[in-house]
Design an enzyme around this catalytic site. Structure first.
Site, PDB file in Angstrom:
ATOM      1  N   GLU A   1       1.648   3.959   2.925  1.00  6.26           N
ATOM      2  CA  GLU A   1       2.035   3.496   4.263  1.00  6.26           C
ATOM      3  C   GLU A   1       3.548   3.688   4.400  1.00  6.26           C
ATOM      4  O   GLU A   1       4.342   2.770   4.229  1.00  6.26           O
ATOM      5  CB  GLU A   1       1.566   2.049   4.454  1.00  6.26           C
TER       6      GLU A   1
ATOM      7  N   GLU B   1       1.111  -4.743  10.985  1.00 10.36           N
ATOM      8  CA  GLU B   1       0.520  -3.395  11.077  1.00 10.36           C
ATOM      9  C   GLU B   1       1.276  -2.671  12.181  1.00 10.36           C
ATOM     10  O   GLU B   1       1.243  -3.082  13.339  1.00 10.36           O
ATOM     11  CB  GLU B   1      -0.972  -3.487  11.416  1.00 10.36           C
TER      12      GLU B   1
ATOM     13  N   HIS C   1       0.870  -1.182   0.000  1.00  8.80           N
ATOM     14  CA  HIS C   1       0.000   0.000   0.000  1.00  8.80           C
ATOM     15  C   HIS C   1       0.910   1.236   0.000  1.00  8.80           C
ATOM     16  O   HIS C   1       1.674   1.440   0.941  1.00  8.80           O
ATOM     17  CB  HIS C   1      -0.919   0.002   1.220  1.00  8.80           C
TER      18      HIS C   1
ATOM     19  N   HIS D   1       3.274  -2.841   7.030  1.00 12.51           N
ATOM     20  CA  HIS D   1       2.164  -1.928   6.733  1.00 12.51           C
ATOM     21  C   HIS D   1       1.953  -0.949   7.881  1.00 12.51           C
ATOM     22  O   HIS D   1       2.430  -1.173   8.995  1.00 12.51           O
ATOM     23  CB  HIS D   1       0.853  -2.723   6.572  1.00 12.51           C
TER      24      HIS D   1
HETATM   25 ZN   LIG Z   1      -1.445  -1.798   4.265  1.00 10.51          ZN
END
Ligand SMILES: [Zn+2]
Length: 334
Positions: A63, A221, A60, A157
């Site tokens: 990020e 994350e 992504h 991420h």
């Molecule tokens: Zn992500």
């Protein structure tokens, strides 16, 4: 290595649409560094190593904190300030979305792996890129020396939504496997105290390396989305330290030094009709705890309430079409 560009990140941003000619360099310690493509760089020590390590970010593109960590790790390896004791493949996943500071341009790349890119329009950049990244990872594992005994992949991420737990890991489902203690030790070392165990095969980048290549892999994350240059990288010291220890060739501790709570999905929240009502506020944080009996959703005579133990919401998003997933309810494993 990066031509006129200052570093791996600037090179990746600048060459998103170029055919990148591989660049090769040998450091004084004998480590071979090869820039394979835009955002893909391989490090091979010339000493016997036992681990193939994939470190990916920017699946992504907005990020950014993990992207900056990877940029700095690569810089320090090239400057020989970071020891390279294991082979490493660094990946910046989606250069086009990095350039426009968006999660993705056409398709969410983290739904395209494990071959699922084949179900999409292969003229789309992200679809082509997912196929290429799968090939780079496949080659990286295929070219392993015989001394390599383990494969790790950490896909880094940050989240859009704030979380009661600032950092958490997602461990892909592979039939019959258990989360090993030394991977829990990695998470603890990285200041990650929660891990969500998936219960179904998925199409994320980390699922791909687990399912196809038996890697111990995670989607991690690590904080929240911010523009390049606005991250407080001191909040990422744990993951930076844990990854740099692995790159240097330090073995993982056998046991975690701090507890890591394992969560599993106990209920998938689906939007079942236009009358479906959701009782979680729109701004609920990931890992918000709900007491037994709390009403979560209702649709006519159907409803879901928290069972006999507390449950936790993750990824709540009720604004999805009927038939799609609006979130997950978790419970802690005891
Ligand atoms: Zn992500």
């Amino acid at each position: 290595m990066f031509g006129p560009h200052a570093d791996f990140l600037q090179h990746t941003l600048a060459t998103a649409d170029d055919a990148v000619t591989p660049e090769f360099s040998v450091l004084s310690a004998g480590t071979e560094v090869t820039l394979l493509d835009c955002g893909v760089l391989r490090v091979e020590p010339n000493t016997a190593c036992d681990t193939s390590l994939v470190i990916s970010c920017a699946v992504h593109g907005n990020e950014t904190a993990p992207i900056e960590l990877v940029r700095d790790m690569v810089r320090d390896i090239l400057d020989e300030e970071q020891k390279a004791g294991q082979r490493v493949l660094f990946v910046m996943g989606n250069p086009w979305s990095m350039n426009i500071a968006r999660r993705f341009t056409d398709v969410n790349m983290n739904r395209l792996f494990a071959g699922d890119w084949q179900q999409y329009d292969t003229s789309l950049k992200e679809v082509k890129r997912a196929a290429k990244l799968e090939a780079y990872v496949a080659n990286f594992f295929a070219e392993e020396p015989v001394t390599v005994k383990q494969r790790f992949h950490y896909d880094l991420h940050t989240a859009i939504r704030a979380s009661k737990r600032e950092r958490f890991g997602i461990y892909p489902f592979v039939e019959g496997r258990q989360l090993p203690d030394n991977q829990k030790a990695f998470l603890a070392r990285a200041d990650i105290d929660a891990v969500l165990l998936q219960q179904q095969e998925a199409n994320t980048f980390s699922s791909f390396s687990s399912l196809r290549y038996g890697a111990e892999s995670f989607t991690l994350e690590l904080g929240s989305v911010k523009p390049f240059g606005e991250n407080d990288l001191s909040r990422y010291r744990g993951i930076d330290f844990a990854l740099r220890e692995l790159i240097a060739g330090e073995p993982l501790p056998e046991q975690p030094k701090r507890p890591v709570t394992e969560f599993e999905v106990c209920h998938t929240i689906d939007v079942t009709s236009d009358q479906w009502e959701f009782f979680i506020p729109d701004d609920a944080l990931n890992f918000t705890e709900y007491a037994p009996g709390t009403l979560i959703w209702r649709d006519g005579s159907q409803e879901y309430r928290v069972g006999t133990e507390p449950e936790y919401i993750v990824f709540p998003n009720p604004k999805v079409p009927v038939g799609e997933r609006a979130g997950l309810m978790l419970k802690a494993r005891t």
